[in-house]
Design a protein around this motif. Structure first.
Motif, mmCIF file in Angstrom:
data_model
loop_
_atom_site.group_PDB
_atom_site.id
_atom_site.type_symbol
_atom_site.label_atom_id
_atom_site.label_comp_id
_atom_site.label_asym_id
_atom_site.label_seq_id
_atom_site.Cartn_x
_atom_site.Cartn_y
_atom_site.Cartn_z
ATOM 1 N N ARG A 134 3.347 5.595 3.101
ATOM 2 C CA ARG A 134 2.860 4.383 3.747
ATOM 3 C C ARG A 134 1.488 4.604 4.375
ATOM 4 O O ARG A 134 0.556 3.823 4.101
ATOM 5 C CB ARG A 134 3.864 3.863 4.771
ATOM 6 N N PRO A 135 1.302 5.639 5.221
ATOM 7 C CA PRO A 135 -0.045 5.824 5.771
ATOM 8 C C PRO A 135 -1.072 6.154 4.705
ATOM 9 O O PRO A 135 -2.223 5.715 4.784
ATOM 10 C CB PRO A 135 0.127 6.968 6.775
ATOM 11 N N LEU A 137 -1.161 5.157 1.486
ATOM 12 C CA LEU A 137 -1.537 3.959 0.743
ATOM 13 C C LEU A 137 -2.313 2.976 1.604
ATOM 14 O O LEU A 137 -3.009 2.099 1.083
ATOM 15 C CB LEU A 137 -0.271 3.280 0.189
ATOM 16 N N SER A 138 -2.198 3.123 2.923
ATOM 17 C CA SER A 138 -2.941 2.258 3.852
ATOM 18 C C SER A 138 -4.275 2.861 4.249
ATOM 19 O O SER A 138 -5.016 2.273 5.045
ATOM 20 C CB SER A 138 -2.105 2.006 5.111
ATOM 21 N N ASP A 140 -4.714 5.670 5.935
ATOM 22 C CA ASP A 140 -4.611 6.426 7.184
ATOM 23 C C ASP A 140 -4.417 7.898 6.823
ATOM 24 O O ASP A 140 -3.305 8.417 6.803
ATOM 25 C CB ASP A 140 -3.432 5.895 8.016
ATOM 26 N N ARG A 156 7.861 0.146 12.545
ATOM 27 C CA ARG A 156 7.086 -1.076 12.732
ATOM 28 C C ARG A 156 7.432 -1.794 14.027
ATOM 29 O O ARG A 156 6.723 -2.700 14.443
ATOM 30 C CB ARG A 156 7.299 -1.999 11.533
ATOM 31 N N THR A 192 4.436 -1.475 1.693
ATOM 32 C CA THR A 192 3.226 -1.745 2.482
ATOM 33 C C THR A 192 2.987 -3.240 2.705
ATOM 34 O O THR A 192 2.002 -3.608 3.351
ATOM 35 C CB THR A 192 1.984 -1.140 1.803
ATOM 36 N N ALA A 194 2.935 -6.660 4.422
ATOM 37 C CA ALA A 194 2.923 -6.973 5.855
ATOM 38 C C ALA A 194 4.151 -7.786 6.238
ATOM 39 O O ALA A 194 4.692 -8.553 5.432
ATOM 40 C CB ALA A 194 1.658 -7.759 6.200
#
Length: 233
Positions: A134-135, A137-138, A140, A156, A192, A194
């Motif tokens: 997740r981080p 692909l974002s 981060d 989250r 990912t 939102a």
């Protein structure tokens, strides 16, 4: 995940058999209600008063026959031995709970004791082997580097929680007499998205892709969540 669960139930129990189901940490009762509608006798356990209230409201809107098949208990699930006798259930669900439990082994052992011989234990956990996805692909990168070497993460909701590794849970399930029989990935491509994202027009295609990926290597190994199914020996 519902399709995966139905697949496991269909493969282990005779068609038409009314099962005794325990859903620990049922949340708002989505799976519990779905299984009660299918004719099963369901006991839902939930600690959060707000979630229990939502589940009760949803249950109240159901026909009398479904209401009669479902029982709600307010508890954190760690005292199942107080409420139920060993071997009382054919299917035990524990979805989205272990990430909030610091030491999951006692809870899992208690859930396994609730299963009758040949009973199905269904777990949904955060994938500790894919926390960097997740981080990463974002974008981060610092967060992704940290995630490689830990099973702790911030969810989250802003809570410090934990993930589980497939190999660790495989050993745990064997040790409590409910060895792993099948496992799937959940949220391979959609993790990912939102919160509050609108349901897409091509939802059926999205679900087909997720279902295919959730049962296929290497995709299921990097899913955000793992759905593990153990069977009481």
């Amino acid at each position: 995940m519902a399709r995966q669960l139905d697949e496991q139930i269909a493969g282990r129990f005779p068609v038409g058999r009314r099962l005794r189901v325990l859903d620990v940490g049922m949340g708002q009762g989505t799976q519990a209600l779905r299984l009660a509608r299918a004719g099963h006798q369901v006991t839902g356990v939930e600690q959060d008063p707000q979630m229990i209230s939502v589940a009760r409201e949803a249950l109240a809107a159901e026909p009398e026959g479904i209401r009669a098949r479902m029982r709600l208990v307010q508890s954190d699930g760690r005292d199942t031995g107080v409420h139920f006798l060993p071997g009382s259930f054919d299917v035990v669900l524990c979805h989205g709970v272990l990430m909030y439990v610091e030491e999951p082994d006692p809870l899992l052992a208690g859930l396994a004791r609730m299963l009758a011989q040949g009973g199905l234990l269904s777990l949904l956990v955060r994938n500790g082997n894919a926390l960097a996805m997740r981080p990463g692909l974002s974008g981060d990168w610092a967060g992704a580097l940290t995630a490689f070497d830990t099973t702790a993460y911030l969810n989250r909701l802003g809570l410090d929680v934990r993930a589980d590794r497939l190999e660790t849970l495989t050993a745990t399930l064997a040790g409590i007499g409910a060895p792993l029989q099948a496992w799937y990935g959940v949220r391979v491509f959609t993790d990912t998205a939102a919160d509050g994202t609108d349901v897409p027009d091509d939802l059926s295609d999205l679900l087909a892709v997720e279902e295919r990926a959730g049962r296929s290597d290497p995709y299921r190994g990097v899913a955000a969540l793992l759905h593990l199914c153990g069977v009481r020996g």
